[in-house]
Design a protein around this motif. Sequence first.
Motif: not given
Length: 424
Positions: A54-56, A59-62, A75-80, A159-165
Amino acid sequence: MSTQPDQTTNYAALVAEFARAGRAAQRVLARMDDAAKAAALCSAAAALRRHSGSIVEANARDVAAGTARGLSPAMLDRLRLDEERLEGIAAAVEAVAALSDPVGEHISHTTAPSGLDLVRVRIPIGLIGIIYESRPNVTADAAALCVRAGNAALLRGGSEAVNSNRAIHAALAEGLAEAGVPAEAVQLMPTQDRAAVGAMLRAAGLVDMIVPRGGKGLVERVQNDARVPVLAHLDGICHTYIHSAADRAMASEIALNAKMRRTGICGAMESLLLDADFATGGDVVGALLDAGCELRGDARAQALDERIRPASANDWDCEYLDAILSVAVVDGLDAALDHIARHSSGHTDAIVTGDEAVAERFLAEVDSAIVMVNASTQFADGGEFGLGAEIGIATGRLHARGPVALEGLTTYKWQVRGTGQTRP
């Protein structure tokens, strides 16, 4: 806490509600012993693995949203996140669990002339607010460090990582609660509204310390607006000075690594100082240029290689976070020390020299959080210093300096034991 903000939310009241719940949870956490806190973090790591799917997915949505918004590849690499990276996050939480607990350590123990027994003992700070951007791993790292040191955490991610966080936080809270830590010991603000950040910064008496992790704009705002103590660094303008007595091969290798290993980290060298009496300065700058680094130098530096562009006045105070470097030729140690005093941000500064007396003077006179001899500034990292994870690097002169890990997330109190003494 499950409060859902809307356009009419009173953010001061919302932060106060979260802070009071966090402070109550911290009092429970402060009573837990070393083994119980370590076990709770291991439980949190297990929960991260249990909810990895569920975390991955979150993160895919972010990542999809970030791609649509035009975030840069870096930035995308840091987020993924993927299963491998998430395993690294869980392992990092377990690594924090394995660290020595600083809480309860006797910093000093003396007996006063009055016979009073005086102990200075390390204790948690309390409730720590962490405001951060982009990297979802910070949610787990910050939570783990705070809990290990007996603190509650109030997190506000970008906000970039809101769903992941949110997914990472939910797993952490579940794992901690299973081990007896109140879920409110680690809370995530349920809004991306910038007004909530302002409310956290003004929550003096409720939030004990703020730690910002992110770009210059975020840190500058936090430092300018906070009414709560802040632990942070604004810029990483790091210098390497190559002294006349430096080993030639070592000088080139260190300079190349300090700049080009990873150009986007705060410990990357941003300014190179070459002693006028160092014989092979041209070899050092040539290696950097050949590696793809753009050099901007003063007139004497430009004379070393025609590919060096002229530096502007702003270049000496610039954190490039890119393959760009300012270069100056200086007349000896005193000139290097003067340049660093005027332009360093107090993060990390280094000297390369074979002269021990010069090295010791550099260590004594450079007033930065980290001062190095014959080593790359890229070692400015809590993990490299044996501290496990770090919550950030502090460049101020009060409390913690340099990489901030468990000890930096504590303060102390005096415990005084007497046998009936009264003061004459």
